[in-house]
Design a protein around this motif. Structure first.
Motif, PDB file in Angstrom:
ATOM      1  N   PRO A  20      -4.982  15.954  -4.312  1.00  0.00           N
ATOM      2  CA  PRO A  20      -4.149  14.982  -5.046  1.00  0.00           C
ATOM      3  C   PRO A  20      -4.691  14.355  -6.120  1.00  0.00           C
ATOM      4  CG  PRO A  20      -4.157  14.261  -2.964  1.00  0.00           C
ATOM      5  CD  PRO A  20      -4.727  15.553  -2.870  1.00  0.00           C
ATOM      6  N   GLN A  21      -4.515  14.180  -7.443  1.00  0.00           N
ATOM      7  CA  GLN A  21      -5.150  13.326  -8.221  1.00  0.00           C
ATOM      8  C   GLN A  21      -5.083  11.779  -8.150  1.00  0.00           C
ATOM      9  OE1 GLN A  21      -7.929  15.108 -10.063  1.00  0.00           O
ATOM     10  NE2 GLN A  21      -7.449  16.699  -8.498  1.00  0.00           N
ATOM     11  N   LEU A  22      -6.001  11.161  -8.503  1.00  0.00           N
ATOM     12  CA  LEU A  22      -5.821   9.649  -8.523  1.00  0.00           C
ATOM     13  C   LEU A  22      -4.885   9.392  -9.700  1.00  0.00           C
ATOM     14  CD1 LEU A  22      -6.501   7.091  -7.130  1.00  0.00           C
ATOM     15  CD2 LEU A  22      -8.338   6.642  -8.966  1.00  0.00           C
ATOM     16  N   ASP A  70     -12.612  20.536   2.754  1.00  0.00           N
ATOM     17  CA  ASP A  70     -13.224  20.361   1.418  1.00  0.00           C
ATOM     18  C   ASP A  70     -12.517  20.953   0.449  1.00  0.00           C
ATOM     19  OD1 ASP A  70     -15.395  19.481  -0.076  1.00  0.00           O
ATOM     20  OD2 ASP A  70     -16.363  21.440  -0.453  1.00  0.00           O
ATOM     21  N   ALA A  71     -11.221  21.268   0.948  1.00  0.00           N
ATOM     22  CA  ALA A  71      -9.990  21.664  -0.028  1.00  0.00           C
ATOM     23  C   ALA A  71      -8.848  20.646   0.207  1.00  0.00           C
ATOM     24  CB  ALA A  71      -9.530  23.059   0.293  1.00  0.00           C
ATOM     25  N   GLY A  72      -7.976  20.735  -0.826  1.00  0.00           N
ATOM     26  CA  GLY A  72      -6.927  19.803  -0.620  1.00  0.00           C
ATOM     27  C   GLY A  72      -7.154  18.362  -0.369  1.00  0.00           C
ATOM     28  N   CYS A  73      -6.129  17.650   0.266  1.00  0.00           N
ATOM     29  CA  CYS A  73      -6.454  16.238   0.392  1.00  0.00           C
ATOM     30  C   CYS A  73      -7.400  16.011   1.741  1.00  0.00           C
ATOM     31  CB  CYS A  73      -5.101  15.569   0.713  1.00  0.00           C
ATOM     32  SG  CYS A  73      -5.345  13.805   1.157  1.00  0.00           S
ATOM     33  N   LEU A  74      -8.497  15.332   1.272  1.00  0.00           N
ATOM     34  CA  LEU A  74      -9.472  15.265   2.349  1.00  0.00           C
ATOM     35  C   LEU A  74      -8.912  14.462   3.795  1.00  0.00           C
ATOM     36  CD1 LEU A  74     -12.714  14.607   0.516  1.00  0.00           C
ATOM     37  CD2 LEU A  74     -11.777  16.719   1.307  1.00  0.00           C
ATOM     38  N   PHE A  75      -7.913  13.614   3.703  1.00  0.00           N
ATOM     39  CA  PHE A  75      -7.360  12.977   4.327  1.00  0.00           C
ATOM     40  C   PHE A  75      -6.155  13.488   5.315  1.00  0.00           C
ATOM     41  CE2 PHE A  75      -4.491   9.513   6.015  1.00  0.00           C
ATOM     42  CZ  PHE A  75      -5.288   8.948   7.025  1.00  0.00           C
ATOM     43  N   PHE A 107      -2.945   5.997  -6.949  1.00  0.00           N
ATOM     44  CA  PHE A 107      -3.089   6.682  -5.561  1.00  0.00           C
ATOM     45  C   PHE A 107      -3.321   7.983  -5.551  1.00  0.00           C
ATOM     46  CE2 PHE A 107       1.267   6.973  -6.366  1.00  0.00           C
ATOM     47  CZ  PHE A 107       1.769   5.877  -6.682  1.00  0.00           C
ATOM     48  N   ALA A 108      -3.928   8.556  -4.865  1.00  0.00           N
ATOM     49  CA  ALA A 108      -4.280   9.968  -4.900  1.00  0.00           C
ATOM     50  C   ALA A 108      -3.339  10.633  -3.408  1.00  0.00           C
ATOM     51  CB  ALA A 108      -5.792  10.335  -4.511  1.00  0.00           C
ATOM     52  N   CYS A 109      -2.357  10.864  -3.699  1.00  0.00           N
ATOM     53  CA  CYS A 109      -1.648  11.170  -2.442  1.00  0.00           C
ATOM     54  C   CYS A 109      -0.245  12.012  -3.044  1.00  0.00           C
ATOM     55  CB  CYS A 109      -0.886  10.077  -1.541  1.00  0.00           C
ATOM     56  SG  CYS A 109       0.165  10.463  -0.326  1.00  0.00           S
ATOM     57  N   HIS A 110       0.030  13.266  -2.408  1.00  0.00           N
ATOM     58  CA  HIS A 110       1.248  13.781  -2.730  1.00  0.00           C
ATOM     59  C   HIS A 110       2.718  13.289  -2.418  1.00  0.00           C
ATOM     60  CE1 HIS A 110      -1.134  17.194  -4.415  1.00  0.00           C
ATOM     61  NE2 HIS A 110      -1.524  17.381  -3.277  1.00  0.00           N
ATOM     62  N   PHE A 111       2.646  12.482  -1.519  1.00  0.00           N
ATOM     63  CA  PHE A 111       3.909  11.807  -0.994  1.00  0.00           C
ATOM     64  C   PHE A 111       3.764  10.304  -0.653  1.00  0.00           C
ATOM     65  CE2 PHE A 111       3.811  16.282   0.627  1.00  0.00           C
ATOM     66  CZ  PHE A 111       4.776  16.843  -0.120  1.00  0.00           C
ATOM     67  N   PRO A 112       3.114   9.551  -1.584  1.00  0.00           N
ATOM     68  CA  PRO A 112       3.025   8.296  -1.424  1.00  0.00           C
ATOM     69  C   PRO A 112       4.576   7.502  -1.168  1.00  0.00           C
ATOM     70  CG  PRO A 112       3.084   8.807  -3.875  1.00  0.00           C
ATOM     71  CD  PRO A 112       3.251   9.949  -3.082  1.00  0.00           C
ATOM     72  N   PRO A 134       0.910  -1.386  -0.053  1.00  0.00           N
ATOM     73  CA  PRO A 134       0.071   0.007  -0.154  1.00  0.00           C
ATOM     74  C   PRO A 134       0.757   1.254  -0.012  1.00  0.00           C
ATOM     75  CG  PRO A 134       0.164  -0.862   2.172  1.00  0.00           C
ATOM     76  CD  PRO A 134       0.962  -1.776   1.552  1.00  0.00           C
ATOM     77  N   LYS A 135       0.526   2.306  -0.640  1.00  0.00           N
ATOM     78  CA  LYS A 135       1.282   3.654  -0.828  1.00  0.00           C
ATOM     79  C   LYS A 135       0.784   4.752  -0.115  1.00  0.00           C
ATOM     80  CE  LYS A 135       4.476   2.849  -4.478  1.00  0.00           C
ATOM     81  NZ  LYS A 135       4.250   1.729  -5.465  1.00  0.00           N
ATOM     82  N   HIS A 136      -0.803   4.587  -0.120  1.00  0.00           N
ATOM     83  CA  HIS A 136      -1.147   5.923   0.499  1.00  0.00           C
ATOM     84  C   HIS A 136      -1.332   5.719   2.029  1.00  0.00           C
ATOM     85  CE1 HIS A 136      -4.421   8.752   1.459  1.00  0.00           C
ATOM     86  NE2 HIS A 136      -4.502   9.212   0.008  1.00  0.00           N
TER      87      HIS A 136
END
Ligand SMILES: Nc1ncnc2c1ncn2[C@@H]1O[C@H](COP(=O)(O)OP(=O)(O)OP(=O)(O)O)[C@@H](O)[C@H]1O
Length: 330
Positions: free
Chosen positions: A304-306, A283-288, A313-318, A244-246
């Motif tokens: 982050p886009q998928l 509601d902005a940026g990464c919801l996590f 993955f939708a993560c800036h730092f996977p 897993p990366k996210h």
């Protein structure tokens, strides 16, 4: 084959002008005979996907293509036929069955409709009841004349599955299908779902918060990790479980006991995410980002886009972390 594109669903919230964004744009495909698992915490939108696919809800936006045809542009009759081919297995088999009708009656009603459609007579219905009960691992003679309350939870869920099969579905949507069943009987139901997929080429959409169950039924399938109505990560079952990366997927996996005794915990098994804040309105940026131990400024500013080549993955730092650990010789 089903292709779902950019599915969105909003509900009216509790306050007069509030909305709940249950799905914020989810896309996926289910191949004939394929298995897709949706995993995520309560409230992430898993059930909404299942309800839309079975025609119980209509999306706010997005398309569903059934063998290339847009379901929402079909004539009412054709649309009904598509939704017949997608059957939902609920988590509570007791609620799904009428307590006043025997198991035989529960199956005969939908079989009568099928018999009429196909031009079969009463003897076809009789033999089909026997055939379907046997297929789901029940002894027809023992259960046929019983009422739902006389069966165990596991047997009841088998009856619910047999009833779903009466209409010859191409897709089963199993929504937390074993969560209300005694732990000792769960594996049997999971095995049944896996066998139906393999033997009848039925596709399976498996909705769960139980990663180990998703792994069991999803052999050669894919897992979608859903967070707040968006796909956080998607990949083959093994890639999600072992690589897993996210950080959210890693957190979900770190909550699972070491899987089936064939893995040992790695050094970074536990990811210290914050608890879900029910009042969080991000509601902005990464919801996590509000829960993520690795979040940086960009995470709060930019969604982050998928992206990826199959393992998306939708993560800036996977980062691959050894949350489940190295596989050891079985
Ligand atoms: N009919 C409805 N009206 C208003 N809000 C709804 C409705 N159905 C679902 N929701 C909200 O939409 C969001 C997604 O719900 P959904 O049931 O799809 O999530 P879930 O991941 O399946 O959760 P659970 O595992 O608890 O069923 C939640 O915030 C839920 O409260």
């Amino acid at each position: 084959m089903i292709e779902v594109k950019d599915l969105k669903k909003t509900y009216a919230g509790r306050g007069s002008d509030t909305v709940v964004q249950a799905l914020r744009g989810v896309s996926f495909e289910i191949q004939n005979g394929g298995a897709l698992s949706f995993i995520g915490e309560s409230g992430c939108g898993k059930t909404t996907v299942g309800r839309i696919l079975t025609g119980l809800e209509t999306p706010t936006a997005g398309t569903i293509l059934w063998n290339g045809q847009d379901v929402y542009k079909m004539k009412a009759k054709d649309k009904k036929e598509v939704f017949r081919k997608v059957q939902l297995i609920h988590q509570d088999p007791y609620q799904a069955l009428n307590p006043a009708r025997t198991i035989e009656q529960a199956l005969v009603d939908p079989l009568k409709v099928m018999a009429k459609k196909k031009g079969h007579d009463g003897s076809w219905i009789e033999s089909r009841v026997t055939e379907l009960l046997t297929l789901v691992g029940l002894d027809p003679a023992t259960v046929m004349y019983k009422y739902p309350h006389m069966l165990s939870g596991g047997q009841r869920q088998r009856v619910v599955i047999a009833r779903a099969l009466t209409v010859e579905p191409e897709v089963l949507v199993a929504d937390e299908a074993v969560s209300m069943i005694d732990v000792s009987l769960r594996l049997g139901i999971l095995k049944l779902l896996r066998d139906l997929r393999q033997n009848l080429n039925i596709s399976l959409l498996f909705i769960t918060h139980d990663v180990a169950a998703a792994r069991y039924v999803g052999t050669n399938g894919e897992i979608y990790v859903i967070y707040k109505g968006l796909v956080a990560e998607k990949a083959t079952t093994d890639d999600i479980i072992l690589r897993p990366k996210h950080p959210y997927s890693q957190a979900l996996l770190s909550a699972v006991p070491v899987l089936k005794g064939i893995e040992v915990p790695g050094p970074e098994r536990f990811i210290p995410v914050k608890e879900m804040d029910q009042n969080d309105q991000t509601d902005a940026g990464c919801l996590f980002a509000p829960r993520c131990p690795f979040a940086q400024d960009v995470c709060k500013a930019e969604r982050p886009q998928l992206t990826g080549q199959g393992h998306d993955f939708a993560c800036h730092f996977p980062v691959e972390r050894h949350v489940v650990a190295t596989q050891v010789e079985a």
